[in-house]
Write a protein that holds these residues in place. Structure first.
Motif, PDB file in Angstrom:
ATOM      1  N   LEU A 173     -38.008  -0.935   2.213  1.00 19.40           N
ATOM      2  CA  LEU A 173     -37.112  -1.316   3.301  1.00 19.40           C
ATOM      3  C   LEU A 173     -37.860  -2.310   4.197  1.00 19.40           C
ATOM      4  N   GLU A 174     -37.357  -3.546   4.229  1.00 21.14           N
ATOM      5  CA  GLU A 174     -37.979  -4.604   5.034  1.00 21.14           C
ATOM      6  C   GLU A 174     -37.051  -4.954   6.190  1.00 21.14           C
ATOM      7  N   ARG A 175     -37.602  -4.950   7.419  1.00 20.35           N
ATOM      8  CA  ARG A 175     -36.768  -5.195   8.597  1.00 20.35           C
ATOM      9  C   ARG A 175     -37.513  -6.038   9.626  1.00 20.35           C
ATOM     10  N   VAL A 176     -36.770  -6.912  10.302  1.00 15.81           N
ATOM     11  CA  VAL A 176     -37.293  -7.634  11.455  1.00 15.81           C
ATOM     12  C   VAL A 176     -37.193  -6.702  12.654  1.00 15.81           C
ATOM     13  N   LEU A 177     -38.278  -6.541  13.371  1.00 16.61           N
ATOM     14  CA  LEU A 177     -38.297  -5.696  14.562  1.00 16.61           C
ATOM     15  C   LEU A 177     -37.906  -6.527  15.780  1.00 16.61           C
ATOM     16  N   LEU A 178     -37.006  -5.986  16.581  1.00 12.56           N
ATOM     17  CA  LEU A 178     -36.501  -6.696  17.754  1.00 12.56           C
ATOM     18  C   LEU A 178     -36.831  -5.925  19.027  1.00 12.56           C
ATOM     19  N   ALA A 179     -37.071  -6.666  20.095  1.00 13.42           N
ATOM     20  CA  ALA A 179     -37.228  -6.087  21.427  1.00 13.42           C
ATOM     21  C   ALA A 179     -36.341  -6.882  22.364  1.00 13.42           C
ATOM     22  N   GLN A 227     -35.099  -2.504  25.022  1.00 18.44           N
ATOM     23  CA  GLN A 227     -34.097  -2.126  24.032  1.00 18.44           C
ATOM     24  C   GLN A 227     -34.591  -2.454  22.626  1.00 18.44           C
ATOM     25  N   PRO A 228     -34.887  -1.447  21.808  1.00 17.63           N
ATOM     26  CA  PRO A 228     -35.347  -1.710  20.447  1.00 17.63           C
ATOM     27  C   PRO A 228     -34.195  -2.078  19.528  1.00 17.63           C
ATOM     28  N   GLY A 229     -34.504  -2.761  18.454  1.00 11.37           N
ATOM     29  CA  GLY A 229     -33.499  -3.101  17.454  1.00 11.37           C
ATOM     30  C   GLY A 229     -34.173  -3.519  16.163  1.00 11.37           C
ATOM     31  N   ARG A 230     -33.393  -3.590  15.107  1.00 12.12           N
ATOM     32  CA  ARG A 230     -33.913  -3.994  13.802  1.00 12.12           C
ATOM     33  C   ARG A 230     -32.846  -4.766  13.047  1.00 12.12           C
ATOM     34  N   ARG A 231     -33.292  -5.731  12.265  1.00  7.86           N
ATOM     35  CA  ARG A 231     -32.387  -6.479  11.390  1.00  7.86           C
ATOM     36  C   ARG A 231     -32.892  -6.304   9.960  1.00  7.86           C
ATOM     37  N   VAL A 232     -32.051  -5.749   9.113  1.00  8.79           N
ATOM     38  CA  VAL A 232     -32.457  -5.467   7.731  1.00  8.79           C
ATOM     39  C   VAL A 232     -32.539  -6.767   6.937  1.00  8.79           C
ATOM     40  N   ARG A 262     -38.938  11.474  -4.040  1.00  9.33           N
ATOM     41  CA  ARG A 262     -38.794  12.336  -2.861  1.00  9.33           C
ATOM     42  C   ARG A 262     -37.663  11.882  -1.942  1.00  9.33           C
ATOM     43  N   PHE A 263     -37.382  10.579  -1.954  1.00 13.22           N
ATOM     44  CA  PHE A 263     -36.394  10.022  -1.021  1.00 13.22           C
ATOM     45  C   PHE A 263     -35.348   9.184  -1.761  1.00 13.22           C
ATOM     46  N   ALA A 264     -34.828   9.729  -2.852  1.00 16.88           N
ATOM     47  CA  ALA A 264     -33.884   8.977  -3.690  1.00 16.88           C
ATOM     48  C   ALA A 264     -32.619   8.589  -2.928  1.00 16.88           C
ATOM     49  N   ASP A 265     -32.169   9.463  -2.037  1.00 19.58           N
ATOM     50  CA  ASP A 265     -30.929   9.188  -1.300  1.00 19.58           C
ATOM     51  C   ASP A 265     -31.216   8.751   0.134  1.00 19.58           C
ATOM     52  N   LEU A 266     -32.364   8.120   0.337  1.00 16.85           N
ATOM     53  CA  LEU A 266     -32.813   7.728   1.680  1.00 16.85           C
ATOM     54  C   LEU A 266     -31.765   6.919   2.439  1.00 16.85           C
ATOM     55  N   MET A 267     -31.102   5.984   1.760  1.00 18.01           N
ATOM     56  CA  MET A 267     -30.206   5.052   2.441  1.00 18.01           C
ATOM     57  C   MET A 267     -28.785   5.587   2.587  1.00 18.01           C
ATOM     58  N   ASP A 268     -28.509   6.774   2.062  1.00 21.34           N
ATOM     59  CA  ASP A 268     -27.176   7.367   2.216  1.00 21.34           C
ATOM     60  C   ASP A 268     -26.941   7.682   3.693  1.00 21.34           C
ATOM     61  N   GLY A 269     -25.939   7.053   4.266  1.00 22.82           N
ATOM     62  CA  GLY A 269     -25.614   7.295   5.665  1.00 22.82           C
ATOM     63  C   GLY A 269     -26.585   6.663   6.649  1.00 22.82           C
ATOM     64  N   PHE A 270     -27.439   5.767   6.164  1.00 22.25           N
ATOM     65  CA  PHE A 270     -28.410   5.103   7.030  1.00 22.25           C
ATOM     66  C   PHE A 270     -28.313   3.608   6.807  1.00 22.25           C
ATOM     67  N   ASP A 271     -27.966   2.851   7.850  1.00 24.22           N
ATOM     68  CA  ASP A 271     -27.763   1.409   7.680  1.00 24.22           C
ATOM     69  C   ASP A 271     -29.034   0.584   7.881  1.00 24.22           C
ATOM     70  N   GLY A 272     -30.137   1.237   8.220  1.00 20.34           N
ATOM     71  CA  GLY A 272     -31.418   0.546   8.331  1.00 20.34           C
ATOM     72  C   GLY A 272     -31.711  -0.040   9.691  1.00 20.34           C
ATOM     73  N   THR A 273     -30.750  -0.010  10.599  1.00 20.14           N
ATOM     74  CA  THR A 273     -30.981  -0.622  11.907  1.00 20.14           C
ATOM     75  C   THR A 273     -31.552   0.353  12.930  1.00 20.14           C
ATOM     76  N   GLY A 274     -31.486   1.638  12.622  1.00 21.44           N
ATOM     77  CA  GLY A 274     -32.002   2.656  13.542  1.00 21.44           C
ATOM     78  C   GLY A 274     -33.407   3.083  13.194  1.00 21.44           C
ATOM     79  N   GLU A 299     -38.755   4.879  19.881  1.00 16.96           N
ATOM     80  CA  GLU A 299     -39.151   5.703  21.012  1.00 16.96           C
ATOM     81  C   GLU A 299     -40.126   4.972  21.918  1.00 16.96           C
ATOM     82  N   ALA A 300     -41.080   4.273  21.299  1.00 16.58           N
ATOM     83  CA  ALA A 300     -42.104   3.587  22.080  1.00 16.58           C
ATOM     84  C   ALA A 300     -41.500   2.524  22.985  1.00 16.58           C
ATOM     85  N   LEU A 301     -40.582   1.708  22.452  1.00 16.33           N
ATOM     86  CA  LEU A 301     -39.980   0.643  23.257  1.00 16.33           C
ATOM     87  C   LEU A 301     -39.080   1.201  24.345  1.00 16.33           C
TER      88      LEU A 301
END
Length: 246
Positions: free
Chosen positions: A135-141, A103-108, A157-169, A95-97
């Motif tokens: 979850l470790e990610r490179v932040l991109l701008a 354009q924000p982005g992330r690389r897992v 609390r977040f056992a299924d955190l990565m279900d349906g989430f690819d980490g780039t968003g 949101e901030a970028l």
């Protein structure tokens, strides 16, 4: 010597290193050249300013470390774009970028489960033997590496955190949408550090480049810790701003 002179970088004894004088001259030149312009050759600048090339290199090196210049091997040194200035607020990097027109982005880099250990467990209100999702990610701008972010959340609390989430968003948005959790408060610590060789490689920066390290513990509407985040940002590419009200 006046107060204004001291504030301008001149010490009271009046003796100023030659490279500092050259650095100020270069700053004026950068303002004239504008963003993206190629800096003239070292030999040309050294002659123009009447200094040795070693003195000129020191001034250029400091301006590069500060993010005023960007050097590309085989291409030359260019006037850098202004730093991204991100507000210190309780919402996502995405949101901030976008609000700043980038354009924000992330690389897992890493997704794993691991025991929390004592310090992390204390921050998250769990047992040291409890597992966390890391979850470790490179932040991109605009496609350029800007930082490295490690987020830790309790597995129970977040056992299924990565279900349906690819980490780039946006993880912030994913947690809000999936679990109905609201981020309502956070404690954040900011300091300057040097990146490790691995971190520098992932971010694409020099290990000697000063970095901004931000460590945050966020809590939900009930005051229960959600996550601990360790974010390492390039000091030459980003700054932060906040509003203080007395």
């Amino acid at each position: 010597m006046t107060v204004e002179a001291v504030r301008g970088g001149v010490p009271e004894h009046g003796r100023v290193p030659k490279h500092f004088v050259v650095k100020n001259q270069l700053l004026n030149l950068l303002a004239e050249l504008g963003e993206g312009a190629l800096l003239p050759a070292e030999r040309e600048l050294a002659v123009a300013y009447g200094v040795a090339r070693s003195t000129l290199r020191q001034a250029i090196s400091e301006l590069t470390m500060e993010g005023r210049l960007r050097a590309y091997r085989g291409r030359g040194t260019f006037v850098a774009a202004p730093k991204l200035i991100q507000p210190l607020v309780l919402h996502s990097y995405t949101e901030a970028l976008r609000e700043m027109g980038h354009q924000p982005g992330r690389r897992v880099v890493t997704v794993e489960r691991r025991p929390a250990g004592r310090p992390l467990a204390a921050d998250l209100g769990i047992e040291a033997t409890d597992e966390v999702v890391h979850l470790e990610r490179v932040l991109l701008a605009d496609g350029e590496p800007l930082g490295l972010e490690s987020t830790y959340l309790p597995v129970r609390r977040f056992a299924d955190l990565m279900d349906g989430f690819d980490g780039t968003g946006s993880l912030y948005q994913h947690v809000t949408d999936r679990y109905g959790i609201r981020y309502t408060e956070a404690t954040e610590r900011i300091e300057t550090v040097l990146a490790s060789p691995r971190e520098a490689m992932l971010i694409g920066t020099n290990p000697a480049q000063p970095m901004l390290l931000m460590q945050r513990v966020s809590a939900d509407q009930d005051g229960v810790p959600i996550e601990r985040v360790r974010s390492l940002y390039r000091g030459d590419r980003i700054g932060f701003v906040t509003r203080l009200i007395g």
